[in-house]
Design a protein around this motif. Structure first.
Motif, mmCIF file in Angstrom:
data_model
loop_
_atom_site.group_PDB
_atom_site.id
_atom_site.type_symbol
_atom_site.label_atom_id
_atom_site.label_comp_id
_atom_site.label_asym_id
_atom_site.label_seq_id
_atom_site.Cartn_x
_atom_site.Cartn_y
_atom_site.Cartn_z
ATOM 1 N N VAL A 81 0.861 -1.183 0.000
ATOM 2 C CA VAL A 81 0.000 0.000 0.000
ATOM 3 C C VAL A 81 0.896 1.231 0.000
ATOM 4 N N GLY A 82 0.687 2.114 -0.966
ATOM 5 C CA GLY A 82 1.514 3.327 -1.070
ATOM 6 C C GLY A 82 2.542 3.111 -2.156
ATOM 7 N N LEU A 83 2.294 3.715 -3.311
ATOM 8 C CA LEU A 83 3.134 3.415 -4.470
ATOM 9 C C LEU A 83 3.917 4.635 -4.950
ATOM 10 N N ALA A 84 4.427 5.421 -4.000
ATOM 11 C CA ALA A 84 5.422 6.423 -4.360
ATOM 12 C C ALA A 84 6.704 5.645 -4.692
ATOM 13 N N VAL A 85 7.836 6.312 -4.812
ATOM 14 C CA VAL A 85 9.025 5.622 -5.327
ATOM 15 C C VAL A 85 9.430 4.410 -4.481
ATOM 16 N N PHE A 137 -1.835 -1.250 -4.120
ATOM 17 C CA PHE A 137 -2.884 -0.251 -3.910
ATOM 18 C C PHE A 137 -2.256 1.085 -3.585
ATOM 19 N N ASN A 138 -2.833 2.125 -4.173
ATOM 20 C CA ASN A 138 -2.433 3.484 -3.833
ATOM 21 C C ASN A 138 -3.689 4.333 -3.715
ATOM 22 N N ARG A 139 -3.670 5.272 -2.772
ATOM 23 C CA ARG A 139 -4.859 6.113 -2.548
ATOM 24 C C ARG A 139 -5.338 6.731 -3.866
ATOM 25 N N THR A 140 -4.381 7.277 -4.619
ATOM 26 C CA THR A 140 -4.703 7.822 -5.939
ATOM 27 C C THR A 140 -4.490 6.705 -6.962
ATOM 28 N N TYR A 141 -5.574 6.280 -7.615
ATOM 29 C CA TYR A 141 -5.501 5.073 -8.445
ATOM 30 C C TYR A 141 -4.553 5.223 -9.640
ATOM 31 N N ALA A 142 -4.417 6.459 -10.141
ATOM 32 C CA ALA A 142 -3.550 6.693 -11.308
ATOM 33 C C ALA A 142 -2.150 6.108 -11.091
ATOM 34 N N LYS A 143 -1.634 6.207 -9.878
ATOM 35 C CA LYS A 143 -0.280 5.689 -9.601
ATOM 36 C C LYS A 143 -0.243 4.166 -9.674
ATOM 37 N N THR A 144 -1.315 3.544 -9.228
ATOM 38 C CA THR A 144 -1.401 2.080 -9.299
ATOM 39 C C THR A 144 -1.394 1.644 -10.767
ATOM 40 N N SER A 186 -9.606 -0.227 -4.523
ATOM 41 C CA SER A 186 -10.148 0.103 -3.199
ATOM 42 C C SER A 186 -9.492 -0.802 -2.162
ATOM 43 N N TYR A 187 -9.601 -0.414 -0.899
ATOM 44 C CA TYR A 187 -9.045 -1.264 0.157
ATOM 45 C C TYR A 187 -9.747 -2.622 0.176
ATOM 46 N N ALA A 188 -11.049 -2.620 -0.090
ATOM 47 C CA ALA A 188 -11.811 -3.875 -0.082
ATOM 48 C C ALA A 188 -11.305 -4.817 -1.179
ATOM 49 N N ILE A 213 2.954 -1.439 4.246
ATOM 50 C CA ILE A 213 2.566 -0.045 4.041
ATOM 51 C C ILE A 213 3.815 0.786 3.771
ATOM 52 N N MET A 214 3.791 1.524 2.667
ATOM 53 C CA MET A 214 4.929 2.384 2.329
ATOM 54 C C MET A 214 4.423 3.808 2.078
ATOM 55 N N VAL A 215 3.932 4.441 3.139
ATOM 56 C CA VAL A 215 3.482 5.826 2.997
ATOM 57 C C VAL A 215 4.296 6.708 3.929
ATOM 58 N N LYS A 216 4.104 8.003 3.804
ATOM 59 C CA LYS A 216 4.836 8.962 4.618
ATOM 60 C C LYS A 216 4.590 8.663 6.106
ATOM 61 N N ALA A 217 5.661 8.645 6.892
ATOM 62 C CA ALA A 217 5.517 8.334 8.322
ATOM 63 C C ALA A 217 4.639 9.365 9.010
ATOM 64 N N ARG A 234 0.761 10.595 10.305
ATOM 65 C CA ARG A 234 -0.684 10.487 10.173
ATOM 66 C C ARG A 234 -1.129 9.544 9.053
ATOM 67 N N ALA A 235 -0.435 9.609 7.907
ATOM 68 C CA ALA A 235 -0.825 8.768 6.763
ATOM 69 C C ALA A 235 -0.747 7.286 7.154
ATOM 70 N N THR A 236 0.284 6.936 7.921
ATOM 71 C CA THR A 236 0.443 5.546 8.350
ATOM 72 C C THR A 236 -0.755 5.114 9.200
ATOM 73 N N ASP A 237 -1.131 5.958 10.151
ATOM 74 C CA ASP A 237 -2.288 5.622 10.999
ATOM 75 C C ASP A 237 -3.561 5.493 10.165
ATOM 76 N N ALA A 238 -3.716 6.383 9.191
ATOM 77 C CA ALA A 238 -4.913 6.355 8.343
ATOM 78 C C ALA A 238 -4.980 5.033 7.572
ATOM 79 N N VAL A 239 -3.857 4.620 7.000
ATOM 80 C CA VAL A 239 -3.844 3.383 6.203
ATOM 81 C C VAL A 239 -4.069 2.160 7.107
ATOM 82 N N ILE A 240 -3.465 2.173 8.288
ATOM 83 C CA ILE A 240 -3.665 1.049 9.229
ATOM 84 C C ILE A 240 -5.157 0.908 9.550
HETATM 85 P P1 2AM Z 1 -1.137 9.414 -3.012
HETATM 86 O O1 2AM Z 1 -0.399 9.019 -4.254
HETATM 87 O O2 2AM Z 1 -2.585 9.160 -3.105
HETATM 88 O O3 2AM Z 1 -0.823 10.830 -2.585
HETATM 89 C C1 2AM Z 1 3.811 9.031 -0.368
HETATM 90 O O4 2AM Z 1 3.267 10.273 -0.072
HETATM 91 C C2 2AM Z 1 2.695 7.996 -0.509
HETATM 92 O O5 2AM Z 1 1.854 8.037 0.633
HETATM 93 C C3 2AM Z 1 1.828 8.191 -1.711
HETATM 94 O O6 2AM Z 1 1.645 6.926 -2.288
HETATM 95 C C4 2AM Z 1 0.550 8.747 -1.114
HETATM 96 O O7 2AM Z 1 -0.618 8.461 -1.848
HETATM 97 C C5 2AM Z 1 0.509 8.033 0.189
HETATM 98 N N1 2AM Z 1 -0.371 8.665 1.174
HETATM 99 C C6 2AM Z 1 -0.186 9.851 1.795
HETATM 100 N N2 2AM Z 1 -1.174 10.090 2.653
HETATM 101 C C7 2AM Z 1 -2.006 9.038 2.603
HETATM 102 C C8 2AM Z 1 -3.219 8.683 3.271
HETATM 103 N N3 2AM Z 1 -3.754 9.497 4.202
HETATM 104 N N4 2AM Z 1 -3.804 7.520 2.934
HETATM 105 C C9 2AM Z 1 -3.260 6.717 2.004
HETATM 106 N N5 2AM Z 1 -2.122 6.981 1.350
HETATM 107 C C10 2AM Z 1 -1.502 8.118 1.641
#
Ligand code: 2AM
Length: 479
Positions: A8-12, A32-39, A56-58, A72-76, A78-84
């Motif tokens: 989850v989280g498809l930045a670099v 999976f990535n929040r913004t589907y375009a990256k996926t 979707s998460y489902a 999970i590979m997102v920014k450390a 709040r984003a991590t808590d949100a994805v969890i």
């Molecule tokens: P995004 O492409 O939808 O912005 C690095 O920022 C990664 O963390 C990106 O893949 C980003 O998704 C994701 N990210 C940041 N905040 C997030 C959140 N609240 N929920 C899910 N993914 C998040």
């Protein structure tokens, strides 16, 4: 469901880790990535990879075999808590949620507790090696519960860097242990980089050699006991010519070092634990000082030494700098391992320090030959209280110490800052000292605060009646 692992989280970093996973025989990777375009982009750019894109998460959860395992590979933060939270909504108890971000270990402790209470396995995992490491083989430092390692271990072993035939991953300990060790790795990295920078500065200012000439020196050092990724890339950076000016690139780069905070975490944590990681601290402060341009701008007129600094025997000087670098590096690593030892004691982790040194031999930024010597030291004596007292390091320090002292003295005389070199030497001499002036500090503390002291010649706790007749009384133990 077809996927055995998900990301989850498809930045670099996330994309590269997903590609690394997909490149291993037998893996099918849900992405999976929040913004589907990256996926979509990841999947279309790599048609050869076994990816299962989810919008979707489902859908992500439905594509994973049980126990579901997601990294999970997102920014450390709040984003991590949100994805969890999102994953817990669609996963079932027994599933494994791995945070591969750069979390602060105390956050990881909190998360494992909260996520674990709901029946999931939570693993905080340090991932080192940057973007290239994530793609080709990182050094991995997973924490988390033992049972998660059964599922996760084989997958992580398949994607980790390999050092001398061994994958650079081991189960570090429960909850925050993995992120703690990753944090200290980064702190050691700060110290190592600062030491190299000090060596470069002394050689440049003492000998007038060009960056390209100094690159040759580092390349030469990289063939000996200093062999490491950081020494290797130092030569590359110093050799680089700037296209715009035709001069060395290093001379056009603004001399203000950035930091993302992991060095500061290492030092803050060490202060809390009472562990003197002076090399890491000086390296972190040196970056801070460099970044305070407004203070540097008003300080150029501060008086310095009258005489110009020139070295007469250039080759001998360069060799002294090499030895000072090596000795200081031993100190920095010894201090870092001391912090891991203290953290393990504080948080109840059973960390194999030798195993930690082995998984840093490849994939990560501080990868070096030298780490084999650390592994040897802990193999010989797992409970070694001070790493640098292992026979190999005692010998190395013995060979280096004269040069080290000379270089620190030379730097001080020449007015060239060498905070990591000199603080490392001070630490070394502090450890060696038969008597430390801490006795005087205890006397001062007793004088102004009746803090009491212990005596060298008998048991008990004592206080001198400083404002009375200055006789000594036995005191209640205040500890
Ligand atoms: P995004 O492409 O939808 O912005 C690095 O920022 C990664 O963390 C990106 O893949 C980003 O998704 C994701 N990210 C940041 N905040 C997030 C959140 N609240 N929920 C899910 N993914 C998040």
């Amino acid at each position: 469901p077809t996927a055995n692992i998900g990301v989850v989280g498809l930045a670099v970093m996330g994309s590269n880790l997903a590609r690394n996973l997909a490149s291993r025989e037998g893996n099918t990777v849900a992405v999976f990535n929040r913004t589907y375009a990256k996926t979509e982009e990841l999947v279309t750019d790599h048609p050869e990879a076994q990816f299962v894109p989810a919008s979707s998460y489902a859908e992500f959860a439905a594509s994973l075999q049980k126990p579901r395992t997601a990294i999970i590979m997102v920014k450390a933060g709040r984003a991590t808590d949100a994805v969890i939270d999102e994953l817990m909504n669609v996963f079932e108890p027994g599933d494994i949620i791995v945070d591969g971000g750069n979390a602060l270990f105390t956050d990881t402790i909190r998360r494992e507790k909260a996520v674990g209470e709901r029946g999931f396995n939570f693993v905080g995992m340090g991932v080192s090696g940057g973007e290239e490491g994530a793609l080709l083989g990182p050094s991995l430092m997973p924490g988390g519960p033992d049972q998660s390692w059964v599922t996760l271990g084989p997958i992580l072993k398949s994607i980790a860097a390999v050092a001398e035939g061994e994958p650079c991953v081991t189960h570090i300990g429960h909850d925050g242990a993995g992120h703690f060790v990753k944090m200290v790795h980064n702190g050691i990295e700060y110290a190592d980089m600062q030491l190299i920078a000090e060596a470069y500065d002394l050689i440049r200012r003492g000998t007038g050699k060009s960056p390209a000439e100094i690159a040759d020196i580092f390349a030469e050092w990289n063939r000996g006991e200093l062999e490491s990724y950081l020494i290797e890339i130092t030569a590359e950076v110093l050799r680089q010519t700037d296209a715009a000016t035709g001069g060395p690139l290093v001379d056009v780069i603004v001399d203000e070092a950035g930091a993302k905070g992991t060095g500061a975490w290492t030092v803050q944590t060490a202060l809390d634990l009472g562990v003197p990681v002076s090399g890491i601290a000086e390296a972190t402060f040196a970056r801070s000082l460099s970044s305070h341009r407004e203070q540097r701008d008003v300080s150029g007129g501060l008086p310095g030494p009258a005489d110009a600094f020139t070295v007469t025997d250039v080759d001998a000087f360069v060799e002294q700098v090499r030895l000072a670098l090596y000795a200081s590096k031993i100190v920095a690593y010894s201090q870092g391992f001391d912090e891991i030892r203290a953290g393990a004691a504080q948080y109840g982790w059973n960390i194999d320090l030798g195993a930690v040194s082995k998984i840093w031999r490849a994939g990560c930024i501080i990868r070096a030959q030298f780490l084999n010597r650390i592994a040897d030291a802990y193999d010989a004596e797992p409970e070694l209280p001070v790493l640098l007292t292992a026979p190999y390091f005692v010998d190395a320090l013995g060979r280096a110490q004269d040069a080290w002292r000379q270089i620190v003295a030379t730097a001080a005389g020449a007015g060239i800052p060498a905070p990591a070199f000199s603080s490392s030497l001070a630490y070394y001499d502090g450890l060696r000292a038969e008597r430390l002036p801490a006795a005087l500090i205890q006397g001062q503390r007793d004088f102004f605060g009746a803090h009491t002291y212990r005596r060298t010649d008998k048991a008990g706790t004592f206080h001198t009646l400083w404002s009375d007749d200055r006789s000594e009384v036995e005191a209640e133990d205040t500890h």
